[in-house]
Design an enzyme around this catalytic site. Structure first.
Site, mmCIF file in Angstrom:
data_model
loop_
_atom_site.group_PDB
_atom_site.id
_atom_site.type_symbol
_atom_site.label_atom_id
_atom_site.label_comp_id
_atom_site.label_asym_id
_atom_site.label_seq_id
_atom_site.Cartn_x
_atom_site.Cartn_y
_atom_site.Cartn_z
ATOM 1 N N HIS A 91 -7.195 6.921 -1.814
ATOM 2 C CA HIS A 91 -8.015 5.869 -1.212
ATOM 3 C C HIS A 91 -7.257 5.044 -0.179
ATOM 4 C CE1 HIS A 91 -5.857 3.141 -3.884
ATOM 5 N NE2 HIS A 91 -6.414 2.138 -3.243
ATOM 6 N N ASP A 92 -5.916 5.060 -0.193
ATOM 7 C CA ASP A 92 -5.121 4.312 0.791
ATOM 8 C C ASP A 92 -4.109 5.207 1.495
ATOM 9 O OD1 ASP A 92 -6.150 1.740 0.841
ATOM 10 O OD2 ASP A 92 -5.056 1.114 -0.950
ATOM 11 N N HIS A 146 0.837 -1.204 0.000
ATOM 12 C CA HIS A 146 0.000 0.000 0.000
ATOM 13 C C HIS A 146 0.872 1.255 0.000
ATOM 14 C CE1 HIS A 146 -2.988 -2.991 1.476
ATOM 15 N NE2 HIS A 146 -3.794 -2.282 0.683
ATOM 16 N N GLN A 193 -5.019 -17.274 -3.972
ATOM 17 C CA GLN A 193 -5.214 -16.396 -5.124
ATOM 18 C C GLN A 193 -6.260 -16.929 -6.090
ATOM 19 O OE1 GLN A 193 -3.933 -13.266 -5.924
ATOM 20 N NE2 GLN A 193 -3.465 -13.395 -3.744
ATOM 21 N N ASP A 209 -8.829 -0.926 -7.587
ATOM 22 C CA ASP A 209 -8.101 -1.278 -6.366
ATOM 23 C C ASP A 209 -7.568 -2.704 -6.426
ATOM 24 O OD1 ASP A 209 -7.048 -0.823 -3.872
ATOM 25 O OD2 ASP A 209 -8.887 -1.332 -2.802
ATOM 26 N N LEU A 224 2.925 4.123 -5.116
ATOM 27 C CA LEU A 224 2.911 3.494 -6.436
ATOM 28 C C LEU A 224 1.599 2.742 -6.655
ATOM 29 C CD1 LEU A 224 4.410 2.865 -9.061
ATOM 30 C CD2 LEU A 224 5.407 0.862 -7.910
ATOM 31 N N HIS A 225 1.114 2.069 -5.615
ATOM 32 C CA HIS A 225 -0.191 1.394 -5.716
ATOM 33 C C HIS A 225 -1.299 2.415 -5.979
ATOM 34 C CE1 HIS A 225 -3.766 -0.899 -4.735
ATOM 35 N NE2 HIS A 225 -4.020 -0.088 -3.714
#
Length: 954
Positions: free
Chosen positions: A720-721, A680, A884, A832, A683-684
């Site tokens: 958002h983060d 987080h 995953q 996201d 860059l994310h």
């Protein structure tokens, strides 16, 4: 006595309450009603009122039923014996319903006209009983033609002037037809026919009936469909729409592995017969050399292993892609035919050097024996091809190629025979050679004819179901109102997922679906009132009863995850950060974005002005915002600052006094809040902003929305983060962190991100909304908060369900403000988790980063003696692959499918859904990979408590 009266009072009431309430879906143990309420805890309380007794009973039943349900689930999932029994039952079921259940089509009557109903009632049922028809229901055609020839001619000539042949009633003809045949059959058997006559009589009956069945069926099918349905299918039965082809094969031929299994069993049995007849009855008498025996045994073992591999192939490899199984099956079939021919060639070659030329009698017998050997091999290949065409019924194009290949090899056998035995054949008397050779040709061409007939049968069978499939999808598209140029199949089907049958739904969505079924059933009754009227009325009553039960649910907008066992685990792990949780938390209903007191006229005029001007700026950046673009290469300096400025400045500069220097300060300030953690990071956030802009282009929304709305969307994606500590909500709540206490355990981090953003905007040095009208800023604030809060995975399915209930009623060319931000929330949620759509290397890189962040949280939980989260102890590749696969299948694909519904040009499917499916396949290949990720060694001496200092709480 007291207990008995209480029981008699409670039990009937409880039965009524249970029928009216569907909140508890597990199985109940009915034996509990035989017990009196004499529990110590209940008696000590001395509360014998009705309500307390009912609550105690309900709690007791829930606990016992839950234990029983969990035990049954554990036995079904983990007990190998039960797995074996279930597998055997499944294959027995497939065997019994091989011809009808394997190609099941849902709601055929829903999409058919009157002509198609005839097919459903006759042809499909005939298909189920085809074997019985061939053996038991033939109408003595051959005899009828001989005995009643004059009678038929007279009747036909008398009616020729008044009726057309096509207008004759089929039922009358069929009744007369059967009557003539029954009469002649009785006469025939009175004369005690010989066995040869009886055999020819039965053979002709079957051949004529089989011919009539296939050709009449083909004529009915071709007359039942209009040209528009057939135009979508080419001559080799391949859909012109590529997506149709893939969906059709995966949906209607899902039983192919079992049919391959059954075909292989038959062929193993035939292999034994082939080996016994060929070697012990023929070759052993001709050749005495041990090489022939060894070669025959080797060929026999090859055949057994070949067919045995296709019995074990679907069972143990558990491949979910039919195209992989079919490809390997047909490639290996070519190899099988080539090996069989090579075996014959070697035998012939050996015979040419082992037979002496001076014995004419011996040479004559040897030529005939070679001819018999050749015929046995031809029959063997023909049976293999015939069964493959007739039993599997998979793809006409595949089987057509393979059938032509087999027929060519049969003619190669002729060439082989005449080339190697020519010097013997020319010395044979013509009278002795002609009749055996004629029999040889007759039987070989008879089996070639059977291959052609099986191929034709497959063509007819597959053509019918492909046309029904096209008809179904065309009528589905017509029912979607106000939707232009939209491919409905791309919105509903993928290789791994079918939304209509898989995704969890909310009660309100179930009600809408029930109403749709009711309307469809009413349409069926109106079109054909006499067809299954009672059944259709019962369906309507059942749907109405379902709606009545659903309306008693407390919160009809909340998705009931507990009803979907396979989703419950994934939801608890990825959305609630917990391994075990019985029921999802209740959420308050979302309120409207815009206040009723908002001046909509001024707002709309302000938005429209921005939209007209911003379109000029956006045209210059279309190429930059490619979904798969590498933002680190595009923005080589500070990626977050660069992409933020590129997104916000063209939109913000439309405001008269917009300060670009203040925008730069704002971006630098927000970037400084992002911590140096694995995933987080800034860059994310930059990647999410890039994805959101690219998604606007793919959905063709960039010219339909106002610049102020897009401006707020990009601020939401960039922030958002912000301030994320690398810890999830579950940790903050369990550790009783100040953030969790401040936000009452409700979307803790998401509220924290919003708080940091608007505290920053409160500072005059960073307030990029400074010159905006106040009511515009208030509206923007509500929209930004709504968007950032939507990234809480706890409400993932609620957002999907809300969109599904309204998507068919949205005019996508004229969106309201509420509808725009409903779609924006989906866009931000998809962005996201957008790393799931990247190509494998990039996707793996981001996945390892998030797993590393989870692992660090797990170490911190251990140091603080907090219960360890499920995703926070993954240190091997196989565990990561399993987590995953569930994440991509059950969380990512449903969300991107909803966005694909809005997309008109299939870009979302191409750039997002297909890469996810490819990544799932790559993770499937790593399920048995025990490679260590090296996280334990990397963070052996990490100062974990310093992570708590990353939370900038004021």
């Amino acid at each position: 006595m007291m207990d008995t009266k209480v029981d008699q009072t409670i039990q009937p009431k409880f039965y009524v309450d249970k029928k009216l309430s569907k909140s508890f879906d597990n199985k109940l143990d009915e034996d509990i009603f035989n017990y009196p309420f004499k529990k110590e805890s209940f008696l000590k309380s001395e509360k014998f009122s009705f309500e307390h007794t009912k609550d105690s009973l309900w709690k007791c039943i829930k606990e016992k039923a839950k234990k029983k349900s969990d035990m049954e689930y554990f036995n079904c999932v983990n007990n190998l014996c039960c797995k074996f029994i279930c597998t055997i039952r499944k294959y027995v079921k497939y065997f019994l319903y091989l011809k009808d259940s394997s190609y099941e089509i849902y709601n055929i009557n829903l999409y058919n006209n009157n002509n198609m109903n005839i097919i459903n009632n006759k042809n499909i049922t005939n298909n189920k009983n085809i074997t019985n028809n061939i053996n038991n229901s033939f109408s003595n055609d051959y005899i009828n033609y001989n005995h009643n020839y004059n009678h038929l001619n007279n009747s036909s000539s008398s009616k020729h002037n008044n009726y057309n042949v096509n207008n004759i009633d089929e039922k009358n003809i069929k009744n007369d037809y059967n009557t003539y045949h029954n009469i002649y059959e009785q006469i025939f058997f009175k004369y005690n026919p010989s066995f040869y006559e009886y055999l020819m009589f039965t053979l002709m009956k079957k051949l004529i009936h089989y011919k009539n069945y296939i050709f009449n069926k083909t004529k009915k099918i071709n007359n039942s469909y209009n040209n528009n349905d057939i135009k979508n299918i080419d001559g080799f039965l391949i859909f012109q729409n590529i997506n149709f082809e893939e969906i059709f094969l995966n949906t209607f031929y899902s039983s192919f592995p079992f049919k391959l299994f059954l075909h292989s069993l038959y062929m193993i049995f035939i292999c034994f017969i082939y080996f016994v007849v060929l070697y012990f009855m023929l070759l052993k008498k001709i050749y005495t050399h041990p090489f022939i025996f060894h070669l025959s045994v080797l060929k026999f073992l090859f055949d057994i292993i070949f067919f045995l591999s296709f019995i074990l192939y679907p069972l143990f490899l558990r491949l979910k892609r039919i195209d992989k199984i079919i490809y390997s099956s047909y490639i290996s079939s070519y190899i099988f035919v080539c090996v069989t021919f090579l075996y014959s060639f070697i035998i012939f070659k050996c015979s040419s050097y082992s037979v002496k030329m001076n014995s004419n009698t011996y040479q004559n017998n040897f030529v005939f024996q070679n001819m018999l050997f050749l015929l046995i091999n031809i029959i063997y290949i023909c049976i293999f091809c015939f069964l493959k065409n007739y039993m599997i019924l998979y793809s006409f194009l595949y089987n057509c190629r393979f059938s032509i290949f087999c027929i060519l090899f049969i003619f190669l056998y002729y060439y082989l025979f005449f080339s190697l035995d020519f010097y013997r054949i020319i010395h044979l008397p013509l009278d002795n050679f002609f009749f055996p050779f004629l029999c040889f040709l007759f039987f070989s061409f008879l089996f070639i004819f059977k291959i052609i007939m099986s191929l034709y049968y497959e063509y007819v069978y597959e053509k019918k179901y492909r046309i029904l499939f096209v008809k179904k999808n065309n009528l589905i598209e017509k029912r979607i109102t106000k939707r232009k140029n939209t491919n409905i199949n791309n919105a509903y089907f993928t290789k791994y997922f079918s939304i209509d049958n898989t995704i969890p739904t909310s009660p309100i969505e179930d009600i809408l679906n029930n109403f749709k079924h009711i309307l469809e059933t009413i349409n069926i009754i109106e079109e054909n009132p006499n067809h299954n009227l009672t059944t259709n009325i019962m369906k309507i009553k059942e749907k109405i009863k379902n709606c009545d039960n659903i309306l008693r649910t407390k919160n009809i907008n909340q998705v009931q995850i507990g009803k979907y066992r396979k989703f419950e685990k994934v939801y608890n792990i990825w959305c609630l950060d917990k391994m075990y949780l019985n029921y999802p938390l209740n959420q308050e209903e979302t309120k409207s974005f815009l206040s009723n007191s908002l001046n909509r006229i001024s707002f709309n005029s302000f938005s429209n002005m921005h939209s007209l001007l911003s379109s000029k700026f956006q045209e210059h950046y279309n190429d930059i915002y490619d979904w798969n673009g590498n933002i680190e290469n595009i923005y080589k300096a500070n990626t977050f600052i660069s992409i933020g400025y590129k997104l916000l400045y063209p939109l913000g500069v439309l405001e008269a006094n917009f300060d670009k220097e203040k925008l730069k300060k704002f971006l630098f300030r927000i970037c400084s809040y992002y911590n140096d953690i694995p995933y987080h990071t800034s860059l994310h956030a930059a990647q999410v902003a890039h994805f959101s802009k690219s998604m606007l282009f793919m959905l063709d929304m960039n010219h339909k929305i106002s610049a102020i709305d897009e401006f707020c969307l990009h601020i939401s994606s960039l922030c958002h983060d912000t301030g994320h500590p690398g810890l999830n909500n579950y940790f903050l709540i369990n550790s009783e962190n100040n953030l969790a206490l401040t936000y009452n355990d409700n979307s803790v981090l998401e509220n924290y991100h919003c708080s940091l953003l608007f505290k920053t905007l409160k500072n005059p040095n960073y307030n990029i909304f400074e010159h905006y009208p106040y009511h515009i800023f208030i509206s923007c604030k509500k929209n930004i908060i709504k968007a950032i809060l939507s990234t809480d995975m706890k409400n993932h399915f609620e957002y999907i369900s809300d969109f599904r209930t309204s998507k068919e009623f949205i005019d996508y060319d004229n969106l309201s403000n509420d509808q725009i931000w409903q779609i924006f929330c989906l866009i931000l949620k998809a962005s996201d988790i957008g790393h799931s759509t990247l190509e494998w290397n990039k996707h793996l890189e981001w996945t390892l980063k998030i797993n590393e962040e989870f692992y660090l949280q797990g170490l911190l939980e251990k140091s603080l003696n907090i219960q360890n989260s499920f995703l926070c102890d993954i240190n091997t590749m196989n565990k990561l692959a399993l987590s995953q696969i569930d994440f991509l299948k059950h969380l990512c694909i449903p969300l991107f499918n909803e966005l694909n519904y809005i997309c008109k040009n299939n870009d979302v499917y191409t750039h997002c859904i297909q890469p996810i499916e490819n990544n799932i396949e790559r993770w499937e290949s790593h399920k048995n990979d025990n490679q260590n990720l090296g996280l334990h060694e990397k963070y052996k001496e990490e100062n974990l408590l310093s992570k708590l200092e990353l939370i900038k709480f004021e």
